[in-house]
Design a protein around this motif. Sequence first.
Motif, PDB file in Angstrom:
ATOM      1  N   ALA A  48       6.644  14.043   5.778  1.00 21.81           N
ATOM      2  CA  ALA A  48       7.637  13.254   5.057  1.00 21.81           C
ATOM      3  C   ALA A  48       8.972  13.324   5.780  1.00 21.81           C
ATOM      4  CB  ALA A  48       7.787  13.770   3.632  1.00 21.81           C
ATOM      5  N   THR A  49       9.848  12.401   5.450  1.00 25.05           N
ATOM      6  CA  THR A  49      11.211  12.416   5.965  1.00 25.05           C
ATOM      7  C   THR A  49      12.120  11.785   4.927  1.00 25.05           C
ATOM      8  OG1 THR A  49      12.579  11.933   7.918  1.00 25.05           O
ATOM      9  CG2 THR A  49      11.098  10.174   7.154  1.00 25.05           C
ATOM     10  N   ASN A  97       0.824  -1.214   0.000  1.00 23.93           N
ATOM     11  CA  ASN A  97       0.000   0.000   0.000  1.00 23.93           C
ATOM     12  C   ASN A  97       0.859   1.265   0.000  1.00 23.93           C
ATOM     13  OD1 ASN A  97      -2.546  -1.395   0.105  1.00 23.93           O
ATOM     14  ND2 ASN A  97      -2.133  -1.817   2.272  1.00 23.93           N
ATOM     15  N   ILE A  98       1.965   1.195  -0.721  1.00 30.63           N
ATOM     16  CA  ILE A  98       2.872   2.333  -0.856  1.00 30.63           C
ATOM     17  C   ILE A  98       2.914   2.761  -2.317  1.00 30.63           C
ATOM     18  CG2 ILE A  98       5.279   3.102  -0.650  1.00 30.63           C
ATOM     19  CD1 ILE A  98       5.610   1.146   1.661  1.00 30.63           C
ATOM     20  N   SER A  99       2.644   4.028  -2.575  1.00 31.43           N
ATOM     21  CA  SER A  99       2.723   4.560  -3.931  1.00 31.43           C
ATOM     22  C   SER A  99       4.146   5.040  -4.217  1.00 31.43           C
ATOM     23  CB  SER A  99       1.739   5.719  -4.110  1.00 31.43           C
ATOM     24  OG  SER A  99       2.123   6.826  -3.295  1.00 31.43           O
ATOM     25  N   VAL A 100       4.445   5.227  -5.513  1.00 29.79           N
ATOM     26  CA  VAL A 100       5.774   5.668  -5.942  1.00 29.79           C
ATOM     27  C   VAL A 100       5.670   7.032  -6.614  1.00 29.79           C
ATOM     28  CG1 VAL A 100       7.741   5.189  -7.446  1.00 29.79           C
ATOM     29  CG2 VAL A 100       6.585   3.305  -6.260  1.00 29.79           C
ATOM     30  N   THR A 101       6.492   7.958  -6.150  1.00 27.97           N
ATOM     31  CA  THR A 101       6.676   9.231  -6.833  1.00 27.97           C
ATOM     32  C   THR A 101       8.002   9.157  -7.577  1.00 27.97           C
ATOM     33  OG1 THR A 101       5.430  10.507  -5.194  1.00 27.97           O
ATOM     34  CG2 THR A 101       7.009  11.712  -6.560  1.00 27.97           C
ATOM     35  N   ARG A 157       3.332   3.375   8.852  1.00 30.15           N
ATOM     36  CA  ARG A 157       2.208   4.108   8.283  1.00 30.15           C
ATOM     37  C   ARG A 157       2.585   4.806   6.985  1.00 30.15           C
ATOM     38  NH1 ARG A 157      -2.009   5.887  11.571  1.00 30.15           N
ATOM     39  NH2 ARG A 157      -2.683   7.014   9.710  1.00 30.15           N
ATOM     40  N   ALA A 158       3.699   4.413   6.366  1.00 23.66           N
ATOM     41  CA  ALA A 158       4.118   5.027   5.112  1.00 23.66           C
ATOM     42  C   ALA A 158       3.130   4.706   3.994  1.00 23.66           C
ATOM     43  CB  ALA A 158       5.511   4.537   4.725  1.00 23.66           C
ATOM     44  N   THR A 159       2.827   5.715   3.176  1.00 25.29           N
ATOM     45  CA  THR A 159       1.960   5.516   2.012  1.00 25.29           C
ATOM     46  C   THR A 159       2.662   5.883   0.711  1.00 25.29           C
ATOM     47  OG1 THR A 159       1.070   7.762   2.182  1.00 25.29           O
ATOM     48  CG2 THR A 159      -0.104   6.013   3.375  1.00 25.29           C
ATOM     49  N   ASN A 160       3.925   6.334   0.804  1.00 28.04           N
ATOM     50  CA  ASN A 160       4.599   6.822  -0.396  1.00 28.04           C
ATOM     51  C   ASN A 160       6.116   6.772  -0.225  1.00 28.04           C
ATOM     52  OD1 ASN A 160       5.947   9.574  -1.648  1.00 28.04           O
ATOM     53  ND2 ASN A 160       4.488   8.647  -3.055  1.00 28.04           N
ATOM     54  N   LEU A 161       6.814   6.509  -1.344  1.00 30.14           N
ATOM     55  CA  LEU A 161       8.262   6.673  -1.404  1.00 30.14           C
ATOM     56  C   LEU A 161       8.594   7.524  -2.621  1.00 30.14           C
ATOM     57  CD1 LEU A 161       9.721   3.131  -0.570  1.00 30.14           C
ATOM     58  CD2 LEU A 161       9.594   5.128   0.927  1.00 30.14           C
ATOM     59  N   ARG A 162       9.593   8.386  -2.490  1.00 28.79           N
ATOM     60  CA  ARG A 162      10.050   9.243  -3.580  1.00 28.79           C
ATOM     61  C   ARG A 162      11.316   8.587  -4.163  1.00 28.79           C
ATOM     62  NH1 ARG A 162       9.766  11.612   1.154  1.00 28.79           N
ATOM     63  NH2 ARG A 162      11.960  12.223   1.241  1.00 28.79           N
ATOM     64  N   ILE A 163      11.206   8.041  -5.372  1.00 31.04           N
ATOM     65  CA  ILE A 163      12.272   7.183  -5.887  1.00 31.04           C
ATOM     66  C   ILE A 163      12.842   7.705  -7.206  1.00 31.04           C
ATOM     67  CG2 ILE A 163      12.880   4.845  -6.613  1.00 31.04           C
ATOM     68  CD1 ILE A 163      10.620   3.805  -4.874  1.00 31.04           C
ATOM     69  N   GLY A 164      14.154   7.899  -7.218  1.00 29.72           N
ATOM     70  CA  GLY A 164      14.851   8.265  -8.436  1.00 29.72           C
ATOM     71  C   GLY A 164      15.979   7.293  -8.719  1.00 29.72           C
ATOM     72  N   GLU A 165      16.946   7.219  -7.809  1.00 31.88           N
ATOM     73  CA  GLU A 165      18.158   6.432  -8.028  1.00 31.88           C
ATOM     74  C   GLU A 165      17.876   4.963  -8.334  1.00 31.88           C
ATOM     75  OE1 GLU A 165      22.492   5.646  -5.876  1.00 31.88           O
ATOM     76  OE2 GLU A 165      21.104   7.138  -5.086  1.00 31.88           O
ATOM     77  N   LEU A 198      -4.283  12.405   6.881  1.00 29.42           N
ATOM     78  CA  LEU A 198      -3.443  13.118   5.927  1.00 29.42           C
ATOM     79  C   LEU A 198      -3.292  12.295   4.655  1.00 29.42           C
ATOM     80  CD1 LEU A 198      -0.667  14.431   8.348  1.00 29.42           C
ATOM     81  CD2 LEU A 198      -2.535  15.748   7.319  1.00 29.42           C
ATOM     82  N   LYS A 199      -3.231  12.986   3.537  1.00 31.31           N
ATOM     83  CA  LYS A 199      -3.177  12.318   2.235  1.00 31.31           C
ATOM     84  C   LYS A 199      -1.861  11.581   2.017  1.00 31.31           C
ATOM     85  CE  LYS A 199      -3.611  13.334  -2.721  1.00 31.31           C
ATOM     86  NZ  LYS A 199      -3.834  14.410  -3.736  1.00 31.31           N
ATOM     87  N   LEU A 200      -0.758  12.139   2.528  1.00 29.01           N
ATOM     88  CA  LEU A 200       0.562  11.621   2.188  1.00 29.01           C
ATOM     89  C   LEU A 200       1.408  11.366   3.433  1.00 29.01           C
ATOM     90  CD1 LEU A 200       2.114  11.148  -0.576  1.00 29.01           C
ATOM     91  CD2 LEU A 200       3.305  13.274  -0.046  1.00 29.01           C
ATOM     92  N   HIS A 201       1.956  10.148   3.522  1.00 32.73           N
ATOM     93  CA  HIS A 201       2.956   9.813   4.537  1.00 32.73           C
ATOM     94  C   HIS A 201       4.168   9.295   3.765  1.00 32.73           C
ATOM     95  CE1 HIS A 201      -0.919   8.318   6.716  1.00 32.73           C
ATOM     96  NE2 HIS A 201      -0.864   9.647   6.723  1.00 32.73           N
ATOM     97  N   SER A 202       5.084  10.189   3.401  1.00 33.11           N
ATOM     98  CA  SER A 202       6.208   9.816   2.551  1.00 33.11           C
ATOM     99  C   SER A 202       7.447   9.595   3.414  1.00 33.11           C
ATOM    100  CB  SER A 202       6.475  10.907   1.503  1.00 33.11           C
ATOM    101  OG  SER A 202       7.424  10.468   0.566  1.00 33.11           O
ATOM    102  N   SER A 203       7.815   8.324   3.599  1.00 32.19           N
ATOM    103  CA  SER A 203       8.835   7.979   4.588  1.00 32.19           C
ATOM    104  C   SER A 203      10.259   7.956   4.043  1.00 32.19           C
ATOM    105  CB  SER A 203       8.516   6.616   5.209  1.00 32.19           C
ATOM    106  OG  SER A 203       8.577   5.596   4.228  1.00 32.19           O
ATOM    107  N   GLY A 204      10.474   8.386   2.800  1.00 33.70           N
ATOM    108  CA  GLY A 204      11.836   8.428   2.289  1.00 33.70           C
ATOM    109  C   GLY A 204      11.902   8.162   0.800  1.00 33.70           C
TER     110      GLY A 204
END
Length: 345
Positions: free
Chosen positions: A159-160, A29-33, A215-223, A193-199
Amino acid sequence: MSPSPRIEIDLGAIRSNSEFLVRKLSERNISVTGVTKGVSGNPEIAMAMLQGGILQLADSRVSNVRRLREAGFNCPITMIRTPLTSEVSAVIKHCETSYHSDVQTIERLANVAAIKKQHHGIVLMLDMGDGREGIYPKELVETVAFLDNISGVYFNGIATNFGCLSGIGPSSEQMAQFSELVIRSEKKCGRTLKLHSSGGSANILWALSSESKCRATNLRIGEAILLGVDPISELPINGLNQDAISLFAEVIECTPVEVLPEESAANNEMSSKLILAVGIIDTDVTGIKFQKDIEFIGATSDHLVVRSRNSAHRVGSEIKFSINYSALARAMAGPDVVQHVFNRN
Protein backbone atom coordinates in the motif's frame (compact mmCIF):
# COMPACT_ATOMS: atom_id res chain seq x y z
CA MET A 1 -32.30 24.51 22.48
CA SER A 2 -29.87 21.72 21.60
CA PRO A 3 -26.49 21.63 23.37
CA SER A 4 -23.65 23.61 21.79
CA PRO A 5 -21.04 23.33 20.40
CA ARG A 6 -22.47 20.43 18.42
CA ILE A 7 -21.57 18.27 15.45
CA GLU A 8 -24.60 17.12 13.44
CA ILE A 9 -24.17 14.09 11.19
CA ASP A 10 -26.63 13.01 8.50
CA LEU A 11 -26.29 9.23 8.36
CA GLY A 12 -28.33 9.11 5.16
CA ALA A 13 -25.78 11.32 3.39
CA ILE A 14 -22.92 9.18 4.72
CA ARG A 15 -24.66 6.07 3.43
CA SER A 16 -25.32 7.70 0.06
CA ASN A 17 -21.68 8.79 -0.31
CA SER A 18 -20.55 5.26 0.53
CA GLU A 19 -22.94 3.75 -2.02
CA PHE A 20 -21.75 6.13 -4.75
CA LEU A 21 -18.05 5.42 -4.17
CA VAL A 22 -18.54 1.66 -3.87
CA ARG A 23 -20.49 1.62 -7.13
CA LYS A 24 -18.22 3.90 -9.15
CA LEU A 25 -14.95 2.39 -7.94
CA SER A 26 -16.19 -1.18 -8.41
CA GLU A 27 -16.43 -0.35 -12.11
CA ARG A 28 -12.64 0.00 -11.90
CA ASN A 29 -12.34 -3.21 -9.85
CA ILE A 30 -11.37 -1.17 -6.80
CA SER A 31 -12.85 -1.95 -3.38
CA VAL A 32 -13.46 0.64 -0.65
CA THR A 33 -12.24 0.44 2.92
CA GLY A 34 -14.16 2.86 5.13
CA VAL A 35 -11.83 4.83 7.40
CA THR A 36 -13.36 5.84 10.73
CA LYS A 37 -10.46 7.65 12.42
CA GLY A 38 -11.84 11.10 11.52
CA VAL A 39 -14.98 10.38 13.58
CA SER A 40 -13.24 8.60 16.48
CA GLY A 41 -14.67 5.22 15.49
CA ASN A 42 -18.28 6.38 15.88
CA PRO A 43 -20.35 3.16 15.55
CA GLU A 44 -23.40 4.82 13.95
CA ILE A 45 -21.29 6.42 11.25
CA ALA A 46 -19.41 3.16 10.70
CA MET A 47 -22.73 1.35 10.31
CA ALA A 48 -23.87 3.89 7.70
CA MET A 49 -20.69 3.11 5.73
CA LEU A 50 -21.45 -0.62 5.86
CA GLN A 51 -25.07 -0.03 4.88
CA GLY A 52 -23.69 1.82 1.86
CA GLY A 53 -21.98 -1.35 0.68
CA ILE A 54 -18.55 -1.02 2.27
CA LEU A 55 -17.35 -4.41 3.51
CA GLN A 56 -14.37 -3.50 5.69
CA LEU A 57 -13.32 -0.69 8.00
CA ALA A 58 -9.99 0.80 9.05
CA ASP A 59 -8.77 3.05 11.84
CA SER A 60 -5.51 4.37 13.26
CA ARG A 61 -6.33 4.14 16.97
CA VAL A 62 -6.72 0.96 18.98
CA SER A 63 -9.28 2.70 21.21
CA ASN A 64 -11.49 3.36 18.18
CA VAL A 65 -11.25 -0.23 16.98
CA ARG A 66 -12.08 -1.47 20.46
CA ARG A 67 -15.10 0.85 20.48
CA LEU A 68 -16.35 -0.69 17.24
CA ARG A 69 -15.83 -4.26 18.46
CA GLU A 70 -17.64 -3.50 21.73
CA ALA A 71 -20.52 -2.11 19.66
CA GLY A 72 -20.83 -5.51 17.97
CA PHE A 73 -18.99 -4.97 14.67
CA ASN A 74 -17.60 -8.26 13.35
CA CYS A 75 -16.56 -7.08 9.87
CA PRO A 76 -12.83 -6.99 9.02
CA ILE A 77 -11.11 -4.00 10.64
CA THR A 78 -7.60 -2.94 9.65
CA MET A 79 -5.09 -0.97 11.74
CA ILE A 80 -3.58 1.65 9.42
CA ARG A 81 -0.98 3.12 11.77
CA THR A 82 2.06 1.38 13.20
CA PRO A 83 0.99 0.33 16.69
CA LEU A 84 2.79 1.34 19.87
CA THR A 85 4.80 -1.44 21.49
CA SER A 86 2.15 -1.65 24.20
CA GLU A 87 -0.62 -2.01 21.59
CA VAL A 88 0.69 -5.01 19.65
CA SER A 89 -1.35 -7.57 21.55
CA ALA A 90 -4.54 -5.50 21.18
CA VAL A 91 -3.97 -5.14 17.42
CA ILE A 92 -3.67 -8.91 17.11
CA LYS A 93 -6.87 -9.35 19.13
CA HIS A 94 -9.07 -6.78 17.39
CA CYS A 95 -7.72 -6.43 13.83
CA GLU A 96 -7.42 -9.00 11.07
CA THR A 97 -4.80 -6.93 9.24
CA SER A 98 -2.39 -4.08 9.94
CA TYR A 99 -0.26 -1.76 7.82
CA HIS A 100 3.47 -1.58 8.51
CA SER A 101 6.81 -0.21 7.36
CA ASP A 102 8.91 -0.92 10.46
CA VAL A 103 10.53 -4.37 10.44
CA GLN A 104 11.10 -4.50 14.20
CA THR A 105 7.40 -3.87 14.86
CA ILE A 106 6.46 -6.57 12.36
CA GLU A 107 8.77 -9.04 14.13
CA ARG A 108 7.26 -8.16 17.50
CA LEU A 109 3.74 -8.54 16.13
CA ALA A 110 4.62 -11.88 14.49
CA ASN A 111 5.94 -13.24 17.77
CA VAL A 112 2.75 -12.28 19.63
CA ALA A 113 0.55 -13.70 16.86
CA ALA A 114 2.47 -16.99 16.93
CA ILE A 115 2.10 -17.26 20.72
CA LYS A 116 -1.61 -16.53 20.53
CA LYS A 117 -1.97 -18.83 17.50
CA GLN A 118 -3.93 -16.13 15.65
CA HIS A 119 -3.86 -15.44 11.93
CA HIS A 120 -2.83 -11.84 11.18
CA GLY A 121 -2.24 -10.19 7.82
CA ILE A 122 0.52 -7.67 7.08
CA VAL A 123 0.27 -4.97 4.42
CA LEU A 124 3.58 -3.32 3.58
CA MET A 125 3.55 0.48 3.29
CA LEU A 126 5.63 2.20 0.59
CA ASP A 127 6.74 5.82 0.60
CA MET A 128 6.25 7.07 -2.94
CA GLY A 129 6.76 10.74 -2.21
CA ASP A 130 4.31 11.72 0.51
CA GLY A 131 6.98 11.45 3.20
CA ARG A 132 4.80 10.28 6.06
CA GLU A 133 5.63 6.61 6.38
CA GLY A 134 6.67 3.60 4.32
CA ILE A 135 9.78 1.87 3.07
CA TYR A 136 11.46 3.21 -0.05
CA PRO A 137 10.87 1.33 -3.32
CA LYS A 138 14.54 0.29 -3.47
CA GLU A 139 14.00 -1.67 -0.23
CA LEU A 140 10.96 -3.53 -1.54
CA VAL A 141 12.41 -6.84 -2.75
CA GLU A 142 14.46 -7.40 0.40
CA THR A 143 11.53 -6.55 2.68
CA VAL A 144 9.10 -8.76 0.74
CA ALA A 145 11.51 -11.67 1.09
CA PHE A 146 11.61 -11.07 4.83
CA LEU A 147 7.81 -10.86 5.12
CA ASP A 148 7.18 -13.94 3.04
CA ASN A 149 9.35 -16.06 5.30
CA ILE A 150 8.49 -14.85 8.77
CA SER A 151 6.19 -17.09 10.80
CA GLY A 152 3.23 -15.80 12.79
CA VAL A 153 1.92 -13.38 10.15
CA TYR A 154 0.85 -13.52 6.53
CA PHE A 155 2.00 -11.08 3.85
CA ASN A 156 -1.27 -9.75 2.35
CA GLY A 157 -0.23 -6.90 0.10
CA ILE A 158 1.36 -3.51 -0.43
CA ALA A 159 0.00 0.00 0.00
CA THR A 160 0.95 3.65 -0.27
CA ASN A 161 -0.58 7.04 0.39
CA PHE A 162 -0.69 10.50 -1.18
CA GLY A 163 -1.69 13.93 0.06
CA CYS A 164 -1.46 13.11 3.77
CA LEU A 165 1.75 14.97 4.67
CA SER A 166 2.81 16.54 1.40
CA GLY A 167 -0.62 17.80 0.33
CA ILE A 168 0.13 16.55 -3.19
CA GLY A 169 -2.07 14.07 -5.02
CA PRO A 170 -0.87 11.13 -7.14
CA SER A 171 0.43 11.50 -10.67
CA SER A 172 0.00 9.04 -13.53
CA GLU A 173 3.73 8.33 -13.33
CA GLN A 174 3.50 7.44 -9.64
CA MET A 175 0.53 5.17 -10.25
CA ALA A 176 2.44 3.44 -13.03
CA GLN A 177 5.34 2.97 -10.63
CA PHE A 178 2.96 1.52 -8.02
CA SER A 179 1.81 -1.05 -10.59
CA GLU A 180 5.43 -1.99 -11.27
CA LEU A 181 6.05 -2.42 -7.54
CA VAL A 182 3.00 -4.69 -7.25
CA ILE A 183 4.36 -6.85 -10.07
CA ARG A 184 7.80 -6.93 -8.48
CA SER A 185 6.35 -7.93 -5.09
CA GLU A 186 4.25 -10.73 -6.54
CA LYS A 187 7.14 -12.01 -8.58
CA LYS A 188 9.32 -12.14 -5.48
CA CYS A 189 6.81 -14.04 -3.33
CA GLY A 190 5.50 -16.15 -6.22
CA ARG A 191 1.79 -15.47 -5.74
CA THR A 192 -0.91 -12.88 -6.27
CA LEU A 193 -1.24 -10.53 -3.34
CA LYS A 194 -4.72 -9.99 -1.93
CA LEU A 195 -4.47 -6.22 -1.53
CA HIS A 196 -3.00 -3.41 -3.66
CA SER A 197 -4.11 -0.29 -1.77
CA SER A 198 -2.88 2.74 -3.70
CA GLY A 199 -4.07 5.49 -1.35
CA GLY A 200 -7.10 7.23 0.08
CA SER A 201 -9.51 10.04 -0.68
CA ALA A 202 -6.78 11.95 -2.53
CA ASN A 203 -6.76 9.16 -5.14
CA ILE A 204 -10.48 9.24 -5.98
CA LEU A 205 -10.38 11.75 -8.83
CA TRP A 206 -7.48 9.90 -10.42
CA ALA A 207 -9.20 6.51 -9.96
CA LEU A 208 -12.43 7.75 -11.56
CA SER A 209 -10.71 9.42 -14.49
CA SER A 210 -10.91 7.82 -17.92
CA GLU A 211 -7.11 7.66 -18.14
CA SER A 212 -6.51 5.80 -14.89
CA LYS A 213 -4.58 2.58 -15.31
CA CYS A 214 -3.09 0.87 -12.29
CA ARG A 215 -2.88 -2.44 -10.45
CA ALA A 216 -4.76 -0.87 -7.53
CA THR A 217 -7.49 -3.04 -6.00
CA ASN A 218 -8.40 -0.89 -3.00
CA LEU A 219 -8.69 2.66 -1.66
CA ARG A 220 -8.91 3.61 2.02
CA ILE A 221 -11.52 6.38 2.16
CA GLY A 222 -12.68 8.54 5.04
CA GLU A 223 -12.70 12.24 4.17
CA ALA A 224 -14.56 11.91 0.86
CA ILE A 225 -17.28 9.78 2.47
CA LEU A 226 -17.70 12.17 5.39
CA LEU A 227 -17.32 15.54 3.66
CA GLY A 228 -17.74 14.81 -0.05
CA VAL A 229 -14.61 16.71 -1.08
CA ASP A 230 -11.20 16.12 -2.61
CA PRO A 231 -8.63 16.50 0.22
CA ILE A 232 -6.08 18.22 -2.01
CA SER A 233 -8.26 21.02 -3.39
CA GLU A 234 -11.14 20.77 -0.86
CA LEU A 235 -13.45 21.11 -3.88
CA PRO A 236 -16.65 19.03 -4.11
CA ILE A 237 -16.49 15.61 -5.76
CA ASN A 238 -19.37 15.25 -8.22
CA GLY A 239 -21.91 12.70 -7.03
CA LEU A 240 -21.15 13.15 -3.32
CA ASN A 241 -22.98 15.08 -0.59
CA GLN A 242 -20.99 17.90 0.97
CA ASP A 243 -23.50 18.62 3.75
CA ALA A 244 -23.38 15.37 5.70
CA ILE A 245 -21.61 17.00 8.67
CA SER A 246 -21.99 20.47 10.18
CA LEU A 247 -20.74 22.32 13.26
CA PHE A 248 -23.14 24.43 15.34
CA ALA A 249 -21.98 27.04 17.85
CA GLU A 250 -24.03 29.34 20.10
CA VAL A 251 -23.61 33.12 20.27
CA ILE A 252 -22.82 34.11 23.88
CA GLU A 253 -22.03 37.80 23.27
CA CYS A 254 -23.18 40.27 20.63
CA THR A 255 -21.81 43.80 20.48
CA PRO A 256 -22.64 46.43 17.83
CA VAL A 257 -19.60 47.53 15.85
CA GLU A 258 -19.24 51.08 14.59
CA VAL A 259 -19.37 51.14 10.81
CA LEU A 260 -16.48 53.12 9.32
CA PRO A 261 -17.36 55.90 6.83
CA GLU A 262 -15.69 54.10 3.95
CA GLU A 263 -17.75 50.99 4.72
CA SER A 264 -21.15 52.62 5.07
CA ALA A 265 -21.66 53.32 1.38
CA ALA A 266 -20.93 49.73 0.44
CA ASN A 267 -22.86 48.16 3.30
CA ASN A 268 -25.82 49.75 5.04
CA GLU A 269 -26.36 46.78 7.36
CA MET A 270 -25.44 47.02 11.03
CA SER A 271 -22.28 45.06 11.87
CA SER A 272 -21.83 43.15 15.14
CA LYS A 273 -18.97 41.49 16.94
CA LEU A 274 -20.02 38.02 18.02
CA ILE A 275 -18.41 35.69 20.52
CA LEU A 276 -19.31 32.04 20.05
CA ALA A 277 -18.93 29.25 22.59
CA VAL A 278 -16.40 27.19 20.65
CA GLY A 279 -12.63 27.47 20.60
CA ILE A 280 -9.26 25.94 19.94
CA ILE A 281 -9.87 23.28 22.59
CA ASP A 282 -12.95 22.10 20.71
CA THR A 283 -11.87 22.11 17.08
CA ASP A 284 -9.33 23.31 14.54
CA VAL A 285 -10.70 26.82 14.05
CA THR A 286 -8.64 27.25 10.87
CA GLY A 287 -10.81 24.50 9.38
CA ILE A 288 -14.10 26.32 9.92
CA LYS A 289 -15.68 27.65 6.73
CA PHE A 290 -17.45 30.97 7.23
CA GLN A 291 -20.49 32.27 5.37
CA LYS A 292 -20.12 35.43 3.31
CA ASP A 293 -21.77 37.58 5.98
CA ILE A 294 -19.31 36.48 8.68
CA GLU A 295 -15.70 37.60 9.01
CA PHE A 296 -13.24 35.70 11.21
CA ILE A 297 -11.48 37.89 13.79
CA GLY A 298 -9.73 35.39 16.02
CA ALA A 299 -10.03 32.51 18.46
CA THR A 300 -8.84 31.50 21.91
CA SER A 301 -9.08 28.26 23.82
CA ASP A 302 -12.81 28.73 24.54
CA HIS A 303 -14.00 31.51 22.22
CA LEU A 304 -14.48 32.16 18.52
CA VAL A 305 -14.69 35.86 17.69
CA VAL A 306 -16.28 36.96 14.41
CA ARG A 307 -17.82 40.01 12.82
CA SER A 308 -21.33 39.52 11.44
CA ARG A 309 -23.49 41.57 9.09
CA ASN A 310 -26.53 39.36 9.78
CA SER A 311 -29.01 41.03 12.12
CA ALA A 312 -30.52 37.63 13.00
CA HIS A 313 -27.39 36.74 14.96
CA ARG A 314 -27.97 37.56 18.63
CA VAL A 315 -27.21 36.10 22.06
CA GLY A 316 -28.69 32.61 22.31
CA SER A 317 -28.88 31.99 18.56
CA GLU A 318 -26.79 29.37 16.79
CA ILE A 319 -24.61 29.62 13.72
CA LYS A 320 -24.10 26.64 11.42
CA PHE A 321 -20.67 26.09 9.85
CA SER A 322 -19.17 23.72 7.33
CA ILE A 323 -15.82 22.32 8.43
CA ASN A 324 -12.84 20.56 6.92
CA TYR A 325 -11.38 17.19 7.93
CA SER A 326 -8.97 18.59 10.51
CA ALA A 327 -11.74 20.52 12.27
CA LEU A 328 -14.00 17.46 12.13
CA ALA A 329 -11.43 15.07 13.61
CA ARG A 330 -10.66 17.37 16.54
CA ALA A 331 -14.33 18.14 17.22
CA MET A 332 -15.28 14.45 17.20
CA ALA A 333 -12.53 13.74 19.72
CA GLY A 334 -13.48 16.70 21.95
CA PRO A 335 -15.32 15.76 25.15
CA ASP A 336 -17.35 19.00 25.17
CA VAL A 337 -18.60 18.84 21.59
CA VAL A 338 -21.98 17.09 21.45
CA GLN A 339 -22.49 14.60 18.62
CA HIS A 340 -25.99 14.39 17.16
CA VAL A 341 -26.76 11.90 14.42
CA PHE A 342 -29.92 11.86 12.35
CA ASN A 343 -31.18 10.24 9.17
CA ARG A 344 -32.53 12.70 6.62
CA ASN A 345 -33.23 10.01 3.99
